[in-house]
Design a protein around this motif. Structure first.
Motif, PDB file in Angstrom:
ATOM      1  N   ARG A   2       0.639  -0.992  -0.021  1.00 14.52           N
ATOM      2  CA  ARG A   2       0.009   0.114   0.104  1.00 14.52           C
ATOM      3  C   ARG A   2       0.866   1.157  -0.152  1.00 14.52           C
ATOM      4  NH1 ARG A   2      -5.298   1.126   2.135  1.00 14.52           N
ATOM      5  NH2 ARG A   2      -5.527   3.292   2.624  1.00 14.52           N
ATOM      6  N   LEU A   3       0.462   1.958  -1.066  1.00 12.14           N
ATOM      7  CA  LEU A   3       1.688   3.087  -1.199  1.00 12.14           C
ATOM      8  C   LEU A   3       0.681   4.406  -0.708  1.00 12.14           C
ATOM      9  CD1 LEU A   3       3.001   1.113  -3.250  1.00 12.14           C
ATOM     10  CD2 LEU A   3       3.743   3.289  -4.428  1.00 12.14           C
ATOM     11  N   LEU A  31       6.339  15.308  -1.631  1.00 13.49           N
ATOM     12  CA  LEU A  31       6.669  15.640  -0.142  1.00 13.49           C
ATOM     13  C   LEU A  31       7.027  14.611   0.683  1.00 13.49           C
ATOM     14  CD1 LEU A  31       3.727  18.656  -0.045  1.00 13.49           C
ATOM     15  CD2 LEU A  31       6.318  18.853  -0.988  1.00 13.49           C
ATOM     16  N   ASN A  32       5.899  13.753   0.875  1.00 17.10           N
ATOM     17  CA  ASN A  32       6.100  12.467   1.850  1.00 17.10           C
ATOM     18  C   ASN A  32       5.863  11.210   1.140  1.00 17.10           C
ATOM     19  OD1 ASN A  32       6.485  10.986   4.036  1.00 17.10           O
ATOM     20  ND2 ASN A  32       4.639  11.673   5.221  1.00 17.10           N
ATOM     21  N   SER A  33       6.352  10.168   1.407  1.00 13.39           N
ATOM     22  CA  SER A  33       5.961   8.785   0.702  1.00 13.39           C
ATOM     23  C   SER A  33       6.325   7.715   1.588  1.00 13.39           C
ATOM     24  CB  SER A  33       6.467   8.701  -0.745  1.00 13.39           C
ATOM     25  OG  SER A  33       7.990   8.665  -0.619  1.00 13.39           O
ATOM     26  N   LYS A  41      16.750  -0.479   9.438  1.00 12.62           N
ATOM     27  CA  LYS A  41      16.985   0.335   9.966  1.00 12.62           C
ATOM     28  C   LYS A  41      17.303  -0.080  11.518  1.00 12.62           C
ATOM     29  CE  LYS A  41      15.700   4.417   7.161  1.00 12.62           C
ATOM     30  NZ  LYS A  41      14.828   5.591   7.148  1.00 12.62           N
ATOM     31  N   ASN A  42      18.230   0.551  12.294  1.00 12.31           N
ATOM     32  CA  ASN A  42      18.757   0.304  13.759  1.00 12.31           C
ATOM     33  C   ASN A  42      18.674  -1.151  13.984  1.00 12.31           C
ATOM     34  OD1 ASN A  42      18.349   3.319  14.118  1.00 12.31           O
ATOM     35  ND2 ASN A  42      16.251   3.018  14.403  1.00 12.31           N
ATOM     36  N   VAL A  86       8.462   1.092   4.463  1.00 12.80           N
ATOM     37  CA  VAL A  86       9.452   1.779   3.809  1.00 12.80           C
ATOM     38  C   VAL A  86       9.077   3.035   3.555  1.00 12.80           C
ATOM     39  CG1 VAL A  86      11.034   1.927   1.930  1.00 12.80           C
ATOM     40  CG2 VAL A  86      10.339  -0.308   2.517  1.00 12.80           C
ATOM     41  N   THR A  87       9.929   4.185   4.019  1.00 17.82           N
ATOM     42  CA  THR A  87       9.915   5.359   3.875  1.00 17.82           C
ATOM     43  C   THR A  87      10.786   6.327   3.153  1.00 17.82           C
ATOM     44  OG1 THR A  87      10.765   6.071   5.950  1.00 17.82           O
ATOM     45  CG2 THR A  87       8.499   5.582   5.989  1.00 17.82           C
TER      46      THR A  87
END
Length: 340
Positions: free
Chosen positions: A195-196, A207-209, A238-239, A290-291
């Protein structure tokens, strides 16, 4: 000190969009009769979308809406609303596993099976089990196979002849009526659902995704074999320090992820391999998010022009930004406008 009760429901019923009661079960008898009609009237005439939980005359109504059906639970007790919503969602999953398709027709044709499942899942309002694997040993009714409703959209090309149509998973996990042992297939289906969510400015700049993805499986395997699912060797989280290949050009970096309880992560750190014994029915092997920057499939460019003080012309241009070997099917565009 008051100890909170677990999820304890008094009534359960399934309603159609017309308000017809398809399935009803009163577990405790401590809530007045006729709540199904009260619920439907309240939801139908609610200003906007009705909230999933509301209280009316001392009765708490909790519902989830799936495939044009209302799955409703009522209670007069002070129970955890999240627990009731989770119970209803799990019940919908079980109905789909055993009926193959979650629709009004499948529930009507398999109402005896549905009532048998209800009696095994909930006892005197208390949840007992919603595990498809455990329920298979308790259920003796056979499912009547119902074909999933066909979409009225365009017929899409089938690029890969080995690709199985999506309705192949619309088969009950249990035994079916008029089914012989030769008809049973030893197979498992894997789907990757994403889902995008993309926010773009008026001139088309992202601007944001974000991507919320899930690896779904539905198992029809006989016995209980161990399976291994291999992911990209350069997958990074990540992390979370992982061995194996480090992230470079073209690597996939996940912000976070979680796995099904049956997954063994012993080889995930070094080999990016998931080992598991698949349970019966449909389940999510892995959920991820995922960002970082990624290529979005569509570009939207809105053009708004005020023709007169009482007339506005809106043009929405959509450009497909996907490779030639891919295609988009059953694409819908919706635009929210204020009421005139």
């Amino acid at each position: 000190q008051t100890v909170g009760h677990p999820a304890m429901i008094s009534q359960f019923y399934v309603l159609s969009l017309r308000g017809d009661t398809i399935i009803t079960r009163d577990f405790r008898g401590d809530v007045v009769k006729g709540t199904a009609e009260i619920f439907f009237r309240k939801v139908k005439f609610w200003h906007g979308d009705a909230p999933p939980i509301f209280n009316l005359d001392g009765v708490t109504y909790t519902f989830v809406k799936k495939n044009g059906l209302y799955f409703v639970a009522t209670t007069g007790q002070n129970v955890s609303p999240c627990a009731v919503v989770e119970l209803l969602s799990k019940m919908c999953k079980v109905f789909k596993d055993f009926c193959g398709v979650l629709s009004e027709e499948s529930i009507r044709k398999n109402f005896v099976l549905i009532y048998e499942l209800l009696d095994e899942m909930v006892d005197f309002g208390h949840a007992q089990t919603t595990n498809t694997e455990h329920l298979k040993s308790c259920i003796h009714n056979e499912a009547a196979l119902v074909e999933a409703p066909k979409s009225s959209g365009l017929s899409l090309p089938q690029w890969n002849p080995k690709t199985v149509p999506s309705n192949a998973v619309h088969r009950p996990v249990g035994s079916m009526q008029n089914e012989s042992s030769r008809d049973k297939k030893n197979e498992i289906f894997v789907d990757i659902l994403e889902r995008l969510t993309v926010l773009m400015s008026a001139n088309g700049v992202v601007l944001n995704s974000a991507i919320d993805g899930s690896i779904q499986m539905k198992s029809y395997l006989m016995g209980n074999p161990e399976l291994k699912l291999a992911l990209n060797e350069d997958v990074q989280i990540k992390n979370m320090p992982l061995g194996g290949m480090s992230g470079g050009y073209g690597s996939v970096t996940l912000d976070d992820c979680n796995f099904h309880e049956c997954v063994d992560l012993q080889d995930f750190g070094d080999l990016r391999t998931l080992s598991f014994y698949p349970p019966d029915g449909e389940f999510a092997v892995m959920n991820y998010r995922v960002t970082n920057d990624f290529r979005i499939p569509f570009r939207i460019n809105p053009i708004v022009q005020q023709q007169t003080p009482h007339k506005i012309e809106i043009i929405i241009q959509v450009r497909a930004d996907i490779p030639e070997q891919n295609y988009g099917g059953e694409v819908e565009n919706s635009c929210l406008l204020p009421q005139s």
